[in-house]
Design an enzyme around this catalytic site. Structure first.
Site, PDB file in Angstrom:
ATOM      1  N   CYS A 117      43.774  31.500  41.378  1.00 12.87           N
ATOM      2  CA  CYS A 117      42.524  31.428  40.614  1.00 12.87           C
ATOM      3  C   CYS A 117      42.716  31.717  39.126  1.00 12.87           C
ATOM      4  CB  CYS A 117      41.468  32.358  41.200  1.00 12.87           C
ATOM      5  SG  CYS A 117      41.881  34.083  41.046  1.00 12.87           S
ATOM      6  N   GLU A 155      47.780  40.219  41.051  1.00 11.76           N
ATOM      7  CA  GLU A 155      47.830  40.021  39.606  1.00 11.76           C
ATOM      8  C   GLU A 155      48.645  41.096  38.902  1.00 11.76           C
ATOM      9  OE1 GLU A 155      43.832  39.930  38.011  1.00 11.76           O
ATOM     10  OE2 GLU A 155      43.165  41.571  39.285  1.00 11.76           O
TER      11      GLU A 155
HETATM   12  C1  PEP Z   1      43.442  36.499  36.507  1.00 16.16           C
HETATM   13  O1  PEP Z   1      43.801  37.596  36.096  1.00 16.16           O
HETATM   14  O2  PEP Z   1      44.202  35.520  36.625  1.00 16.16           O
HETATM   15  C2  PEP Z   1      42.035  36.263  36.880  1.00 16.16           C
HETATM   16  C3  PEP Z   1      41.665  35.151  37.492  1.00 16.16           C
HETATM   17  O3  PEP Z   1      41.121  37.204  36.566  1.00 16.16           O
HETATM   18  P1  PEP Z   1      40.598  37.557  35.099  1.00 16.16           P
HETATM   19  O4  PEP Z   1      41.002  36.432  34.188  1.00 16.16           O
HETATM   20  O5  PEP Z   1      39.141  37.714  35.256  1.00 16.16           O
HETATM   21  O6  PEP Z   1      41.288  38.833  34.797  1.00 16.16           O
HETATM   22 MG    MG Z   2      42.677  39.396  36.316  1.00 15.92          MG
END
Ligand code: PEP
Ligand code: MG
Length: 575
Positions: free
Chosen positions: A504, A433
């Protein structure tokens, strides 16, 4: 013609649309127990009455449990739990002691003891503990009802919208059996047992509609939109017509999704995808399973302690993780370590930064070894059934993963020495990420068992846009070619190394992205539970070989706008 309709908003707690007349169910009177002091003989009589009421209450719950098993079998355990609570000798003993010590009525003693118990759970930080308070209150009013011989509801509610202040799980079953067409509640929320049951029965519910008691009159026409949480009182003919059409469309769509439930998430040319769910709370597990999740692809652990204290000890965390591991088993659950910082701050914890470029995720955990070690130990201890995976948030270098593995190995050695059973081969993976992680994804494959693309943050950091800043929303675009190229790099590196990669972030549920992602080599999708059905439907319409050709073409485009236009016009699949 004057507009007569009146719209109130609440929390959408069970999907569906109902158009029907209202039936306002009077609040069961809040009966105040008698307060005089009893003499010895009366005390004995009250103890007898209590035992009689417990027996009566259990018999009634047994009947309701049986009905629930017939109609919504996977939800009947709610009543099993109520019956177990009722059979707990400690509860009966505490009520008897209260009758004897205070020389009060059984009614007063039940209210005092069970009220005290509910109060303890009401203040709990964890959602599932708070829902125990709701169970205790429901059981308390059921038991008092049996003691005072208040008749159980068995009116017919054919096609009525039931307006209530609160709704117990047992009344939900009775009303559902009597064909209620929707529930509108003054209180409650999405994770209450009444809401879970309403979803299982397929009855729309809107909760927390504070003004409903004042606004609704008996027999007025109402529209209940369980998708948006909107309740329309005295709707105009045009509104009724609009909702009738929408109801028909949605019912047709639901029927189609229902048929899909037992079909695999497979492309037209037979490439099998895995569809998983992102969840924040233990209660969402049910919804994930109902919607056909094959795994929990992302369990965000920071929400388990948000609002409470992050310094929750290892034992507290272990209790939570055990519960999730057991309820999900044999389904795999990927636990993401605390991703604290930026948009996810935790009360009572100083250190993490609210800036997206400040201290957060794995970097914070490596500085706060106490937090890290507690969480990893709890996860390892909960892993004995071998259905857990550990995912590291905000990875930006190989060294961070190596250091994490050293910490994990030393905890494993300690557990082994203590003879604790755990999964020594628990998979450890990285969220991809940050652009850094995506660019060095080939190197990261040497230290990771799997990847998960967090496109929400990947887009934030690649495009230099704070994802929480509404003023920058126009610049935040997950379909930006830079983001898609990083996804391609990650997916290619994972494929070369033979490790799985899941997506995700929200992009996984974006209808425009399904074909592109499959074309880029993604084979595992993790989305919010309600998005699973539609995702599967789209996957089943994609040809994977053609998607690859399309993705190659799409990624040559220079702008997000061009990619969006390209993705919205499906080409001709090769056969
Ligand atoms: C993302 O960053 O895409 C993720 C799934 O995590 P979060 O939205 O919890 O940061
Ligand atoms: Mg994230």
């Amino acid at each position: 013609m004057p507009e007569s309709e009146y719209i109130i908003e609440g929390i959408p707690a069970s999907p569906g649309i109902a158009i029907a007349r209202a039936r306002i169910l009077a609040q069961k009177e809040t009966l105040v127990p008698r307060s005089e002091k009893l003499d010895d003989e009366e005390v004995e009589i009250e103890v007898e009455r209590l035992h009689g009421a417990i027996l009566e209450a259990d018999k009634a719950l047994e009947r309701i449990e049986k009905m629930a098993r017939e109609d919504v079998s996977d939800r009947a355990e709610i009543f099993e739990a109520h019956r177990m609570m009722l059979a707990d000798p400690v509860l009966a003993e505490s009520i008897v002691a209260n009758i004897k010590n205070n020389r009060c009525t059984a009614h007063a003693a039940i209210a005092a003891e069970m009220g005290r118990l509910a109060e303890i759970f009401t203040g709990a930080a964890d959602e599932s503990m708070r829902s125990r308070a709701e169970d205790i209150r429901a059981l308390q009013s059921h038991l008092i009802g049996c003691l005072l011989k208040t008749p159980v509801v068995h009116d017919f509610h054919n096609d009525a919208v039931l307006v209530l202040a609160t709704l117990s799980p047992s009344d939900t079953v009775l009303y559902a059996r009597n064909k209620a067409s929707a529930f509108v509640l003054e209180t409650g929320g999405i994770n209450s047992h009444a809401a879970i049951l309403a979803r299982a029965f397929g009855i729309p519910m809107v909760a927390c509609v504070r003004e409903i008691a004042a606004a609704a009159r008996p027999h007025t026409m109402m529209i209940v939109d369980g998708y948006t949480g909107r309740v329309i009182i005295d709707p105009c003919p045009d509104t009724v017509e609009h909702y009738r059409r929408r109801k028909n469309e949605l019912e047709a769509q639901r029927a189609q999704l229902g048929e899909l439930r037992h079909l695999p998430a497979e492309t037209t040319d037979g490439v099998r995808m895995v569809i998983a769910a992102n969840i924040d709370m233990i209660d969402e597990l049910e919804s994930a399973m109902e919607n056909g999740a094959e795994e929990i692809g992302l369990m965000r652990t920071e929400y388990l302690i948000m609002g409470g204290t992050v310094l929750a000890g290892m034992e507290d965390q272990l209790a939570q993780y055990n519960q999730i591991a057991e309820r999900a088993y044999p389904m795999p659950v990927t636990f993401r370590l605390f991703d604290i910082g930026a948009d996810k701050l935790v009360r009572d914890l100083s250190g993490p930064s609210s800036s997206p470029l400040g201290l957060r995720g794995l970097r914070l955990l490596l500085e706060r070894r106490d937090l890290l070690e507690n969480q990893v130990e709890a996860l390892l201890r909960a892993s004995r059934m071998k259905n857990l995976k550990i995912m590291l948030p905000m990875v930006s270098s190989v060294q961070e993963v190596v250091t994490f593995r050293e910490v994990a190995e030393s905890i494993k050695a300690r557990l082994q020495q203590d003879g604790v059973e755990f999964d020594a081969a628990i998979p450890i993976g990285a969220m991809i990420e940050t652009p850094a992680a995506a660019v060095i994804s080939d190197a990261l494959t040497t230290v990771c068992d799997f990847f998960s693309l967090g496109t929400n943050d990947l887009a934030q950091y690649t495009l230099a846009v704070d994802r929480s800043d509404e003023a920058m929303a126009a610049y935040y675009d997950e379909l930006h070619p830079a983001v898609l190229r990083l996804i391609r790099a990650t997916s290619m590196a994972a494929a070369r190394a033979g490790i799985p990669v899941t997506i995700c972030g929200e992009l996984a549920a974006n209808p425009l992205a399904t074909e592109l992602l499959i074309g880029l080599g993604v084979r595992r999708f993790s989305v919010q539970p309600p998005m699973l059905g539609e995702l599967k439907m789209r996957i089943r319409s994609v040809n994977a070989a053609y998607a690859k050709v399309r993705a190659r073409e799409g990624l040559r485009l220079p702008t997000a706008a061009a990619i969006r236009a390209f993705a919205s016009e499906p080409g001709t699949p090769v056969t």
